[in-house]
Design an enzyme around this catalytic site. Structure first.
Site, PDB file in Angstrom:
ATOM      1  N   ARG A  91       0.780  -1.256  -0.161  1.00 33.24           N
ATOM      2  CA  ARG A  91       0.092  -0.026   0.017  1.00 33.24           C
ATOM      3  C   ARG A  91       0.787   1.241  -0.044  1.00 33.24           C
ATOM      4  NH1 ARG A  91      -2.358   2.899   4.060  1.00 33.24           N
ATOM      5  NH2 ARG A  91      -4.563   3.843   3.653  1.00 33.24           N
ATOM      6  N   ASP A 151     -18.646   3.645   1.513  1.00 41.16           N
ATOM      7  CA  ASP A 151     -18.611   2.685   2.598  1.00 41.16           C
ATOM      8  C   ASP A 151     -19.777   3.152   3.287  1.00 41.16           C
ATOM      9  OD1 ASP A 151     -15.505   1.877   2.817  1.00 41.16           O
ATOM     10  OD2 ASP A 151     -15.692   4.120   2.373  1.00 41.16           O
ATOM     11  N   ARG A 154     -22.749   1.278   1.329  1.00 37.87           N
ATOM     12  CA  ARG A 154     -22.448  -0.014   1.750  1.00 37.87           C
ATOM     13  C   ARG A 154     -23.321  -0.484   2.891  1.00 37.87           C
ATOM     14  NH1 ARG A 154     -16.601  -0.252  -0.811  1.00 37.87           N
ATOM     15  NH2 ARG A 154     -17.101  -0.922  -3.117  1.00 37.87           N
ATOM     16  N   HIS A 178     -11.035   5.573   4.507  1.00 37.18           N
ATOM     17  CA  HIS A 178     -11.520   4.425   3.400  1.00 37.18           C
ATOM     18  C   HIS A 178     -10.681   3.471   3.209  1.00 37.18           C
ATOM     19  CE1 HIS A 178     -13.396   3.174  -0.001  1.00 37.18           C
ATOM     20  NE2 HIS A 178     -12.532   3.550  -0.803  1.00 37.18           N
TER      21      HIS A 178
END
Length: 316
Positions: A91, A151, A154, A178
């Site tokens: 990442r 998010d 969702r 996020h």
């Protein structure tokens, strides 16, 4: 911005997310001018041609492929360009790669427009919103990350599925990063103002610890699951971006979990993350101080610490 309404949007990046965002904005009826910019001009031109062939079915939009000079006059510049994470790449590697890409993009945008709102969608969105804020020199209200708007959507959808309620009537937030350290605010979750526990009790339903954990894991891992199945996520995030644009264009004072610079909220400073925020024509009018329980506060602090650690690896 002193215009009565926003009419021009530039989308930088014609990949899955950028082109789907452009399409979603085209059919929204919110804007009258839309430019799609990409280093791959053939890709951008192909996307624009495809969309323009459907123009007789929607409200008129001046939609065209352009260059950075076409950012001039745009009220919102949406940044979706960047590299995707490759197998074996960390990442942090992705953060560094996209930071370098963003340095180039933002310098180009600023040549032609220093009055717009910059809306960052590229991942890792919180770090790149912070990078954008630092590089652009814009006031904090005009640098917005799409954050946990998706998010949160969702989260509301999956809760609605469990309790058989229209997700528009489910009120709950995902806050923080996020990404892997995002935080579900179960203590605030409610349906029509009725706390989740009370609502479920009244209907002989139960969102116990195991069910809550399952819902949150499905929220947190949704992108991984979709990417494994179809290669990329783009429909829902494009709708999330459209919702943010709508709140700005219509000067709505809507509450959205966008990512922005923290300046002391919950003891967090000098990093971007998501909290419920008042969004209007100015961008972010105010970050709300919502009542979190002790566990949520601890998890939010951990989320901020993880983001600060990642940001600390960058040269800004």
């Amino acid at each position: 911005m002193n215009k009565e309404r926003i009419i021009k949007v530039a989308v930088v990046g014609a990949g899955y997310v950028g082109s789907t965002t452009a399409y979603t904005l085209m059919v929204s009826g919110l804007i009258s001018e839309l430019v799609l910019i990409d280093i791959n001009k053939d890709k951008a031109e192909g996307e624009v041609m495809d969309m323009n062939h459907g123009m007789p079915f929607v409200r008129p939009v001046d939609l065209y492929m352009g260059d950075y000079k076409d950012c001039a006059g745009a009220d919102i510049v949406i940044l979706t360009a960047g590299a995707n994470q490759k197998p074996g790449e960390t990442r942090i590697d992705l953060v560094k790669k996209n930071t370098e890409i963003f340095k180039g993009i933002i310098s180009q945008v600023l040549k032609y427009n220093s009055d717009c709102i910059l809306l960052v969608v590229t991942n890792p969105v919180d770090i790149l919103a912070y990078v954008t804020y630092k590089i652009s020199g814009f006031p904090k209200n005009r640098v917005i990350g799409s954050g946990t708007v998706l998010d949160t959507s969702r989260f509301r959808y999956l809760i609605g599925q469990k309790v058989d309620i229209d997700p528009r009537n489910v009120h709950a937030y995902i806050i923080g990063e996020h990404g892997d350290t995002e935080v579900p605010t179960w203590s605030l979750a409610n349906i029509a103002g009725i706390q989740m526990d009370e609502y479920c009790k009244g209907l002989d339903l139960c969102l116990g610890e195991a069910t809550r954990k399952e819902i949150f894991e499905n929220v947190k891992n949704a992108a991984y699951q979709i990417i494994n199945k179809k290669g990329a996520t783009y429909y829902a995030v494009a709708l999330a971006v459209r919702r943010i644009v709508e709140a700005i264009v219509r000067n709505e004072n809507s509450i959205l979990t966008v990512s922005s610079l923290m300046e002391g909220q919950y003891g967090i400073n000098d990093i971007c993350l998501s909290l419920p925020s008042l969004v209007n024509r100015k961008g972010i009018e105010k970050v709300l101080d919502i009542p979190l329980n002790s566990e949520e506060m601890m998890l939010l602090s951990k989320s901020a610490a993880a983001l600060k650690e990642a940001a600390g690896t960058l040269e800004l």
